[in-house]
Design an enzyme around this catalytic site. Structure first.
Site, PDB file in Angstrom:
ATOM      1  N   ASN A  10       0.799  -1.114  -0.200  1.00 28.79           N
ATOM      2  CA  ASN A  10      -0.030   0.021   0.013  1.00 28.79           C
ATOM      3  C   ASN A  10       1.012   1.279   0.018  1.00 28.79           C
ATOM      4  OD1 ASN A  10      -1.929   2.056   0.393  1.00 28.79           O
ATOM      5  ND2 ASN A  10      -2.375   1.401   2.529  1.00 28.79           N
ATOM      6  N   TRP A  11       1.083   1.787  -1.001  1.00 28.87           N
ATOM      7  CA  TRP A  11       1.998   2.916  -1.068  1.00 28.87           C
ATOM      8  C   TRP A  11       1.249   4.317  -0.734  1.00 28.87           C
ATOM      9  CZ3 TRP A  11       4.373   2.364  -7.014  1.00 28.87           C
ATOM     10  CH2 TRP A  11       5.233   1.163  -6.774  1.00 28.87           C
ATOM     11  N   LYS A  12       0.241   4.345  -0.280  1.00 30.21           N
ATOM     12  CA  LYS A  12      -0.662   5.698   0.259  1.00 30.21           C
ATOM     13  C   LYS A  12      -0.523   6.560  -0.872  1.00 30.21           C
ATOM     14  CE  LYS A  12      -0.387   3.388   4.630  1.00 30.21           C
ATOM     15  NZ  LYS A  12      -0.085   3.500   5.985  1.00 30.21           N
ATOM     16  N   HIS A 104      -9.484   0.845   4.134  1.00 35.15           N
ATOM     17  CA  HIS A 104      -8.506   1.246   4.703  1.00 35.15           C
ATOM     18  C   HIS A 104      -8.744   2.203   6.089  1.00 35.15           C
ATOM     19  CE1 HIS A 104      -4.341   2.618   6.145  1.00 35.15           C
ATOM     20  NE2 HIS A 104      -3.868   1.391   5.564  1.00 35.15           N
ATOM     21  N   GLU A 106      -7.326   4.437   7.097  1.00 34.79           N
ATOM     22  CA  GLU A 106      -6.860   5.864   6.947  1.00 34.79           C
ATOM     23  C   GLU A 106      -8.298   6.559   6.128  1.00 34.79           C
ATOM     24  OE1 GLU A 106      -3.148   5.661   5.207  1.00 34.79           O
ATOM     25  OE2 GLU A 106      -2.258   5.290   7.265  1.00 34.79           O
ATOM     26  N   GLU A 185      -5.906  -4.966  10.283  1.00 33.22           N
ATOM     27  CA  GLU A 185      -4.921  -4.036  10.510  1.00 33.22           C
ATOM     28  C   GLU A 185      -5.183  -3.145  11.860  1.00 33.22           C
ATOM     29  OE1 GLU A 185      -2.553  -2.724   6.909  1.00 33.22           O
ATOM     30  OE2 GLU A 185      -3.995  -1.626   7.030  1.00 33.22           O
ATOM     31  N   GLY A 191       1.838   2.439  10.877  1.00 35.89           N
ATOM     32  CA  GLY A 191       2.848   3.492  10.478  1.00 35.89           C
ATOM     33  C   GLY A 191       3.427   4.112  11.784  1.00 35.89           C
ATOM     34  N   SER A 227       3.113  -1.849  10.506  1.00 39.10           N
ATOM     35  CA  SER A 227       4.450  -2.072  10.717  1.00 39.10           C
ATOM     36  C   SER A 227       5.283  -3.127  10.600  1.00 39.10           C
ATOM     37  CB  SER A 227       4.676  -1.542  12.151  1.00 39.10           C
ATOM     38  OG  SER A 227       4.248  -0.222  12.365  1.00 39.10           O
ATOM     39  N   GLY A 248       2.788  -1.156   4.129  1.00 42.08           N
ATOM     40  CA  GLY A 248       2.829   0.491   3.892  1.00 42.08           C
ATOM     41  C   GLY A 248       4.438   0.710   3.705  1.00 42.08           C
ATOM     42  N   GLY A 249       4.818   1.537   4.777  1.00 41.65           N
ATOM     43  CA  GLY A 249       6.222   1.908   4.656  1.00 41.65           C
ATOM     44  C   GLY A 249       7.275   1.155   4.270  1.00 41.65           C
TER      45      GLY A 249
HETATM   46  P1  PGA Z   1       2.581   0.295   7.535  1.00 40.41           P
HETATM   47  O1  PGA Z   1       1.186   0.320   6.891  1.00 40.41           O
HETATM   48  O2  PGA Z   1       3.145  -0.749   7.325  1.00 40.41           O
HETATM   49  O3  PGA Z   1       3.355   1.608   7.159  1.00 40.41           O
HETATM   50  O4  PGA Z   1       2.199   0.170   9.121  1.00 40.41           O
HETATM   51  C1  PGA Z   1       0.292  -0.431   6.799  1.00 40.41           C
HETATM   52  C2  PGA Z   1      -1.008  -0.164   6.014  1.00 40.41           C
HETATM   53  O5  PGA Z   1      -1.329   0.999   6.396  1.00 40.41           O
HETATM   54  O6  PGA Z   1      -1.584  -0.852   5.461  1.00 40.41           O
END
Ligand code: PGA
Length: 265
Positions: A10-12, A104, A106, A185, A191, A227, A248-249
C-alpha cells in the site's frame, strides 16, 4: 489456495509515475533472484500493489505480462456520475487492475468513510471482475477497552450486509475464495512502528477465521498489516491463519519489500 502467501503493498500518497516506474524496474529484476534461490517450481507469493490512482497507468505498463496484481487504494460506490474527485472501479478495470483496496483505516478515519459506504463499495466489487483487499481493525482505545473482537465482528457484519441481502451475490462470494481478501490492521500499529505481538495477531486471526467460517468464507485469505518489516515478518507469517501481509512503509523500497518476502521463505 492458502499454499501461497500474499504480499500486498500500500503506497498511500507516495510515488509519482516516474518513481513507480523506477521501483518496478528494480523490483522485477531483484524478484527473479528471490524465486531462484528458493524453489523455482513453486509459487510462494502473490504480490499485489496499490499505488496512487495517478500511477495506475504506469503500473499497468510496468507489470504488463507479469503475474503481479495491482489496483487503486480506493474506489467510489458508483460506477460514474456527478461525484467530483472520486475514482471508478470501471476505469480501474480498464487500466488492467486486478484488485482494489477498500476500507483502509485512513479512509475510515481521515475521510469519514462509514460502514454503510464500505458495504456499498464491496457490493460493487462483487459485481465486477476485480477482487479486493478489505481492511478491518480496532483503535488503541477500543483495544484498551477490551472491544477488539466486538469491533472486528461489527466491521465484518456491516461490510457484508448488502451482499448477504442479495442471495445471488452472496452465493457468488462463497464460490470465489479470494474475491475478498481480509486484512486485519490494528489502527494503532499502522505507520507507528508498533507491531502487534505474535499473541495479539494469533488471537485476532483465530477469531476472524472462526467468524469468516460462520459466513461460509473459511477459505478467504486473511492478511495482517501494521508496521510489517523483514525483522518481524518471519515470526508473524508462521502464525496460523496469517496468509500474508499488507505493507505500507516497508513497501516503498524494492529492497525492504523483497526482504519481507525473503524472511518468509
Ligand atoms: P505500515 O502501513 O506498514 O506503514 O504500518 C500498513 C498499512 O497502512 O496498510
Amino acid at each position: 489456495m492458502k499454499n501461497k502467501k500474499i504480499l500486498a503493498a500500500n503506497w498511500k500518497l507516495n510515488k509519482s509515475p516516474k518513481q513507480a516506474a523506477e521501483f518496478f524496474n528494480l523490483f522485477l529484476t531483484s524478484k527473479k533472484d528471490l524465486v531462484s534461490t528458493a524453489n523455482p517450481s513453486e509459487k510462494h507469493f502473490e504480490f499485489l500493489f496499490f499505488p496512487s490512482a495517478f500511477c495506475l497507468e504506469q503500473t499497468q505498463k510496468a507489470l504488463n505480462g507479469s503475474d503481479i496484481g495491482y489496483g487503486p487504494q480506493n474506489i467510489y460506490s458508483q460506477l460514474s456520475g456527478a461525484f467530483t474527485g472520486e475514482n471508478s472501479i470501471a476505469v480501474a478495470a480498464e487500466l488492467g487492475s486486478t484488485h482494489v483496496l477498500v476500507g483502509h483505516s485512513e479512509r475510515r478515519q481521515l475521510f469519514a468513510e462509514t460502514d454503510n459506504l464500505l458495504s456499498e463499495k464491496l457490493k460493487l466489487v462483487l459485481k465486477s471482475n476485480l477482487k479486493c483487499v478489505f481492511c478491518i481493525g480496532e483503535t488503541l482505545e477500543q483495544r484498551q477497552g477490551q472491544k477488539t473482537e466486538e469491533i472486528l465482528k461489527q466491521q465484518i457484519q456491516e461490510a457484508l450486509k448488502t451482499i448477504i441481502a442479495d442471495p445471488e451475490l452472496y452465493k457468488a462470494l462463497k464460490n470465489q475464495n479470494e474475491k475478498i481478501i481480509f486484512a486485519y490492521e490494528p489502527v494503532w500499529a499502522i505507520g507507528t512502528g508498533l507491531v502487534a505481538t505474535a499473541q495479539q495477531v494469533q488471537s485476532a486471526h483465530n477469531y476472524l477465521y472462526e467468524l469468516l467460517s460462520s459466513y461460509g468464507l473459511a477459505e478467504s485469505p486473511l492478511l495482517y498489516g501494521g508496521s510489517v518489516k523483514a525483522e518481524n515478518a518471519k515470526e508473524l507469517s508462521q502464525i496460523p491463519h496469517v496468509d500474508g501481509f499488507l505493507v505500507g512503509g516497508a513497501s516503498l523500497e524494492s529492497k525492504s519489500f523483497l526482504a519481507i518476502a525473503q524472511a518468509m521463505l
